[in-house]
Write a protein that holds these residues in place. Structure first.
Motif, short mmCIF file in Angstrom:
data_model
loop_
_atom_site.label_atom_id
_atom_site.label_comp_id
_atom_site.label_asym_id
_atom_site.label_seq_id
_atom_site.Cartn_x
_atom_site.Cartn_y
_atom_site.Cartn_z
N LEU A 158 -42.91 31.09 -16.99
CA LEU A 158 -42.32 29.91 -17.60
C LEU A 158 -43.15 28.65 -17.39
CD1 LEU A 158 -38.55 30.40 -16.69
CD2 LEU A 158 -39.63 30.79 -18.89
N LEU A 159 -43.75 28.50 -16.21
CA LEU A 159 -44.34 27.21 -15.84
C LEU A 159 -45.85 27.24 -15.62
CD1 LEU A 159 -41.62 26.13 -13.25
CD2 LEU A 159 -41.86 25.32 -15.60
N VAL A 160 -46.44 28.40 -15.42
CA VAL A 160 -47.86 28.48 -15.07
C VAL A 160 -48.71 28.98 -16.22
CG1 VAL A 160 -49.55 29.47 -13.47
CG2 VAL A 160 -47.30 28.78 -12.63
N VAL A 161 -48.25 29.98 -16.95
CA VAL A 161 -49.04 30.58 -18.01
C VAL A 161 -49.25 29.57 -19.13
CG1 VAL A 161 -49.14 32.42 -19.73
CG2 VAL A 161 -48.23 32.89 -17.45
N CYS A 162 -50.49 29.34 -19.47
CA CYS A 162 -50.83 28.37 -20.50
C CYS A 162 -50.38 28.87 -21.88
CB CYS A 162 -52.33 28.10 -20.52
SG CYS A 162 -52.96 27.37 -18.99
N GLY A 163 -49.75 27.99 -22.62
CA GLY A 163 -49.37 28.31 -23.99
C GLY A 163 -48.13 29.16 -24.12
N PHE A 164 -47.38 29.37 -23.03
CA PHE A 164 -46.17 30.20 -23.10
C PHE A 164 -44.99 29.36 -22.60
CE2 PHE A 164 -43.18 33.37 -21.44
CZ PHE A 164 -43.07 34.20 -22.55
N LEU A 165 -44.05 29.08 -23.47
CA LEU A 165 -42.86 28.31 -23.16
C LEU A 165 -43.22 26.96 -22.55
CD1 LEU A 165 -40.44 31.13 -21.93
CD2 LEU A 165 -40.65 30.12 -24.21
N PHE A 166 -42.98 26.74 -21.23
CA PHE A 166 -43.15 25.42 -20.64
C PHE A 166 -44.49 25.27 -19.91
CE2 PHE A 166 -38.63 26.65 -20.39
CZ PHE A 166 -38.14 25.81 -21.38
N GLY A 167 -45.39 26.21 -20.10
CA GLY A 167 -46.66 26.15 -19.41
C GLY A 167 -47.57 25.07 -19.95
N PRO A 168 -48.70 24.85 -19.29
CA PRO A 168 -49.66 23.83 -19.74
C PRO A 168 -50.22 24.19 -21.11
CG PRO A 168 -50.13 24.55 -17.50
CD PRO A 168 -49.13 25.50 -18.05
N PRO A 169 -50.84 23.21 -21.78
CA PRO A 169 -51.46 23.51 -23.08
C PRO A 169 -52.53 24.58 -22.95
CG PRO A 169 -51.30 21.14 -22.71
CD PRO A 169 -50.93 21.79 -21.41
N ALA A 170 -52.69 25.37 -23.99
CA ALA A 170 -53.60 26.51 -23.95
C ALA A 170 -54.80 26.25 -24.82
CB ALA A 170 -52.89 27.79 -24.41
N GLU A 171 -55.92 26.82 -24.39
CA GLU A 171 -57.11 26.85 -25.23
C GLU A 171 -57.07 28.13 -26.05
OE1 GLU A 171 -60.75 26.24 -23.21
OE2 GLU A 171 -59.92 24.74 -21.85
N ALA A 172 -57.20 28.00 -27.33
CA ALA A 172 -56.98 29.13 -28.23
C ALA A 172 -57.94 30.28 -27.93
CB ALA A 172 -57.15 28.67 -29.68
N ASP A 173 -57.36 31.48 -27.81
CA ASP A 173 -58.12 32.74 -27.71
C ASP A 173 -59.12 32.72 -26.55
OD1 ASP A 173 -56.80 33.75 -29.95
OD2 ASP A 173 -58.20 32.69 -31.28
N ARG A 174 -58.70 32.16 -25.45
CA ARG A 174 -59.56 32.14 -24.27
C ARG A 174 -58.74 32.62 -23.08
NH1 ARG A 174 -60.14 28.50 -20.12
NH2 ARG A 174 -62.13 28.53 -19.01
N ILE A 175 -59.30 33.53 -22.32
CA ILE A 175 -58.62 34.04 -21.13
C ILE A 175 -58.72 33.00 -20.02
CG2 ILE A 175 -58.61 35.84 -19.38
CD1 ILE A 175 -59.58 37.79 -21.44
N GLU A 176 -57.57 32.55 -19.55
CA GLU A 176 -57.52 31.52 -18.50
C GLU A 176 -57.22 32.20 -17.17
OE1 GLU A 176 -56.47 28.63 -15.83
OE2 GLU A 176 -54.84 29.84 -16.67
#
Length: 884
Positions: free
Chosen positions: A312-330
């Motif tokens: 919920l809170l850590v994964v980038c780009g999933f629900l309330f997580g931080p913004p994600a960089e498209a198609d990049r493994i974080e």
């Protein structure tokens, strides 16, 4: 429980910990200040734009009516110019000087440390003098903590309202607040551990409240308090103990702390705080892994709650997580899920694969696929989940084999009626995992423009079903022949083949070629498993080698570079397989010479690797081709050597000692294969063929020098050589001499001259040894060791060597071979040395005379041959003939 010896020690630890956690905040503030100074300097260096003066307006009347020219003004006002930037603004910003550092930073830190030490010494003095009792000390500690917190908050508000800039590097409000929370934590713990004013439940609640309050204060005062709060929150359960621990309360408390830490990390985007929280939370999984079935549920709740909070809170780009960089493994997004899934895996392994632990593990694995499907930043967790699924089921397979399986009736190759619920759960879980990873990995192809994302999905789609199939086969079929599992392997191969063909027809996208190669690898691997499951154990070697050949053939049809590497990998697996059991099938290898399991176990792989290398060479020379060529040479050599050991030792290839016959056969095989590789390398120009030929030649030289001419020499060791002419000597010395001579001609003009001449010298030594040992056989019978050497025998050696030298000379003259003539010279020189050193000392009577007479006649004849035949020159004309 953990106890401190003295309350003053608690204060020392608190002061040091406060400084450590505050130091990290100061470093970050220092970086921010440097960036702010650079921005201000850039703004100062850029001057404001000045509007250009307006052009004069010319009216129409002035154009139609002539006017007198106006007098020129005595002084002309210069045009407006841009103001040049000042020198101070043009220079780069300077850092704080020594005085500023001392006055704004160091003084604050030293003052805070001095104040803490002064208070520590005062408290220690009061304790030693008995001025303050435990209750008063506790109350004063709480009051002091509240005072520090209030002072920190008052200074924070005052600084925020003040108009002058506050040096951020020495954040006094944050330091005071950190000291206050640390003091409160120490006061509560002292009241519990030192003075026993609090029961464990009350101490636990108060310590947790202080830790959570510290995390909340970090929103206002920065990362130092966050580090202090998260450390205090996770250490609190260690400090508070109870005779009747409540693990549900513990893990509910840890879930609340984890949620608060993740929320703070998300709000401030503090990656370090998220990582620290994950590490602490995972560490709390380890102490109770093997505590028994009663602790599985709290542990499972801890892993599941942490997984959900991370998603919920850590994964980038999933629900309330931080913004994600498209198609990049974080990394953190993937590591957070993988860490909690690892905790669930350890719970399964530590509790004997109980049903509850397996259910939780399965749910979290499915959730990993779902989160990664929506948030590509967490795709690496899919690969980790695949490995953990394989680990869980392979561990389950290694725990033992069930007596009965969950089936309604007996099934050939599987077992009897089953009632084991755990096996039933594992079978259903394996089917769900195989389908889930396989289908998701196939459907994920083309959804992302990132190559790494597609490759991870494809790898998990291939490796997971294969690992599950192997684990189930090992646990259920006892690694024996099983037609049902062979059918499953064929169906799996068909599914992988369908995926390969479907993806190969799609447009080229990043990572698609690697994904196609992975599914093709899965196809071939599943077929290899089908052969292994349906055939006896010894056929695994053959199946893998044939798969290497099939992979090489597919590589010529499909432009998939990874297939060449796969052929090499399969060859390496076959090599590892025979390293584990050189007899292929153990004791059932058989005793029949040549036509036994060694012929199949080594011969078929050798043929497969030779054919595969021939196919692979059509598309170039690379490391994969060289690996397959090396495997082909290795299996060819091992086939010959193992068959020799098997035949000579009555089927026992593990017999420690080797006789003259076995050694002679191995030398002949090594020399023969070296000749073949020398011929082959001329056409292939392969570095592997080149190195293989040289290694075989070197091996033959070692066996000749260390075995035939020393350790196993019939002169020094009891050996029965049997027949007079057709005997072991012919095999051990005459045939190797001939093969070495052929090898020397094979390398002539293709390698260094010294290399060919050295091999030819070895052939000469073996030939001379054969002649000498054959003579001794005539005089001493089949056993050459022991016995005295008579004059007749000694004279025969000289005559034989002399005749051997003459024969070599004749051959050299006949075919005009300088090498043969030089060999003749060496043999005759040895004969001369023998005559003057040995014959003169040992022979007597007519034998001595005949020895020297024959030697003299031969030497004269040799000189005549050289003068009249080899170096014949036309006679120079006389002066008389010249005048005529």
């Amino acid at each position: 429980r953990t106890m401190f010896d003295d309350f003053s020690f608690v204060w020392s630890v608190i002061a040091i910990a406060t400084l450590i956690f505050a130091g990290k905040a100061l470093n970050q503030v220092k970086v921010l200040r440097a960036r702010l100074d650079a921005l201000e300097a850039r703004l100062v260096a850029t001057p404001p734009a000045v509007a250009s003066p307006l052009a004069p307006v010319i009216h129409a009347e002035s154009i139609s009516k002539p006017t007198a020219p106006e007098p020129v003004a005595a002084s002309v006002t210069p045009p407006l110019r841009r103001s040049a930037p000042s020198l101070a603004s043009a220079l780069p910003p300077q850092g704080p000087g020594f005085e500023e550092r001392v006055g704004t930073r160091w003084v604050v830190w030293v003052g805070g440390l001095t104040l803490a030490l002064g208070g520590l010494f005062m408290v220690r003095f009061s304790i030693e003098q008995g001025l303050l009792g435990p209750g008063v000390r506790t109350l004063l500690g709480g009051a002091f903590a509240l005072a520090l917190l209030a002072a920190g908050e008052w200074m924070r508000r005052k600084d925020s309202l003040s108009s002058h800039a506050v040096p951020p590097i020495a954040n006094i409000p944050a330091i005071l607040t950190a000291a206050g929370t640390a003091t409160a934590f120490a006061t509560v713990y002292a009241a519990y551990a030192l003075y026993e004013f609090l029961v464990p439940v009350a101490a636990f609640v108060l310590l947790g409240a202080v830790a959570l309050g510290t995390l909340a204060a970090a929103l206002l005062h920065g990362p130092a308090l966050a580090g202090l709060g998260v450390a205090a929150a996770f250490v609190t359960p260690v400090l508070v103990s109870s005779s009747t621990p409540d693990y549900w309360s513990l893990y509910i408390y840890l879930a609340i702390v984890t949620a608060a830490s993740f929320a703070l990390a998300r709000a401030r985007l503090w990656r370090w705080l998220a990582i620290t929280t994950i590490i602490f939370a995972f560490a709390w999984t380890l102490p109770c892994l093997e505590c028994g079935p009663a602790f599985v549920a709290p542990l499972a709740f801890h892993a599941a709650a942490g997984f959900v909070l991370a998603a919920l809170l850590v994964v980038c780009g999933f629900l309330f997580g931080p913004p994600a960089e498209a198609d990049r493994i974080e990394p953190i997004s993937s590591a957070s899920l993988a860490t909690y899934l690892l905790a669930a895996t350890l719970i399964v392994l530590g509790n004997g694969h109980s049903d509850l632990s397996m259910v939780v593990f399965g749910v979290l694995t499915g959730a990993t696929l779902g989160v990664a499907w929506r948030a590509p930043n967490a795709t690496a967790a899919v690969g980790a989940a695949s490995g953990m699924v394989a680990l869980v089921f392979l561990s389950w397979a290694g725990r033992g084999n069930p007596d009965m399986l969950v089936l309604t009736g007996p099934l050939p190759g599987i077992g009897a009626t089953a009632i084991d619920g755990s096996v039933s759960l594992h079978l259903m879980s394996a089917a769900i995992f195989a389908v889930g990873f396989g289908v998701a990995g196939f459907l994920a192809q083309g959804r992302s423009v990132g190559a790494a994302v597609s490759v991870v999905w494809a790898a998990s789609a291939v490796l997971t079903p294969l690992a599950l199939l192997v684990a189930l086969y090992a646990r259920i079929a006892h690694l024996d022949r099983s037609i049902p599992f062979a059918i499953l392997a064929v169906l799996l191969a068909a599914a992988f083949a369908f995926a390969t063909e479907t993806l190969a027809r799609r447009d080229t996208r990043p990572g698609l070629s690697i994904s196609v190669a992975l599914f093709a690898t899965g196809t071939l691997s599943a077929l290899a498993l089908a052969l292994t499951f349906s055939l006896e154990k010894g056929w695994l070697t053959i199946a893998l080698s044939l798969m290497s050949l099939g992979t090489a053939w597919i590589a010529t049809r499909r432009s998939i570079p990874f297939l060449r590497a796969l052929a090499a990998i399969l060859a390496g697996l076959v090599v590892a397989r025979i390293g584990y059991e050189p007899r292929i099938v153990g004791d059932v290898v058989g005793t029949t010479p040549i036509f036994n399991w060694l012929l199949w176990g080594y011969g078929v792989p050798a043929l497969s690797f030779w054919a595969a290398s021939n196919l692979m060479r059509r598309r170039g020379d690379d490391a994969s081709l060289r690996a397959v060529e090396a495997a082909a040479i290795l299996f060819s050599v091992l086939l010959a050597f193992m068959e020799i050991r098997h035949a000579v030792n009555g089927g026992d290839v593990y017999r420690p000692s080797a006789g003259l016959t076995e050694l002679a056969l191995q030398v002949c095989v090594a020399l023969g294969m070296a000749i073949g590789l020398e011929r082959l390398r001329i056409r292939s120009h392969s570095i592997v063929h080149d190195a293989g030929a040289m290694l075989l030649t070197l091996s033959a030289a070692v066996m000749i020098i260390g075995g035939l001419l020393s350790l196993y020499m019939p002169m020094w060791r009891y050996t029965d050589i049997n027949g007079v002419v057709i005997n072991t000597l012919l095999l051990a010395y005459a045939l190797p001499s001939l093969l070495a001579l052929l090898l020397s001609y094979a390398v002539a003009s293709h390698r260094a001259t010294i290399y060919a001449n050295t091999i030819a010298a070895g052939a000469l030594v073996l030939a001379l040894a054969y002649v000498s040992l054959a003579i001794r056989r005539l005089y001493h019978g089949p056993v050459l060791s022991g016995g005295l050497t008579s004059d007749a025998e000694q004279y025969t050696y000289s005559i034989a060597w002399l005749l051997f030298g003459v024969v070599l000379l004749g051959i050299g003259l006949l075919i005009n071979s300088q090498r043969a003539r030089l060999a003749s010279a060496v043999v005759i020189a040895l004969t001369i040395v023998k005559a003057f050193v040995i014959d003169m000392a040992t022979l007597t009577g007519v034998y001595r005379a005949l020895s020297f007479m024959c030697l003299g006649l031969v030497l004269v004849a040799i000189g005549w041959l050289y003068q009249r035949i080899l170096f014949k020159r036309a006679a120079s004309p006389s002066p008389k003939q010249a005048t005529t």
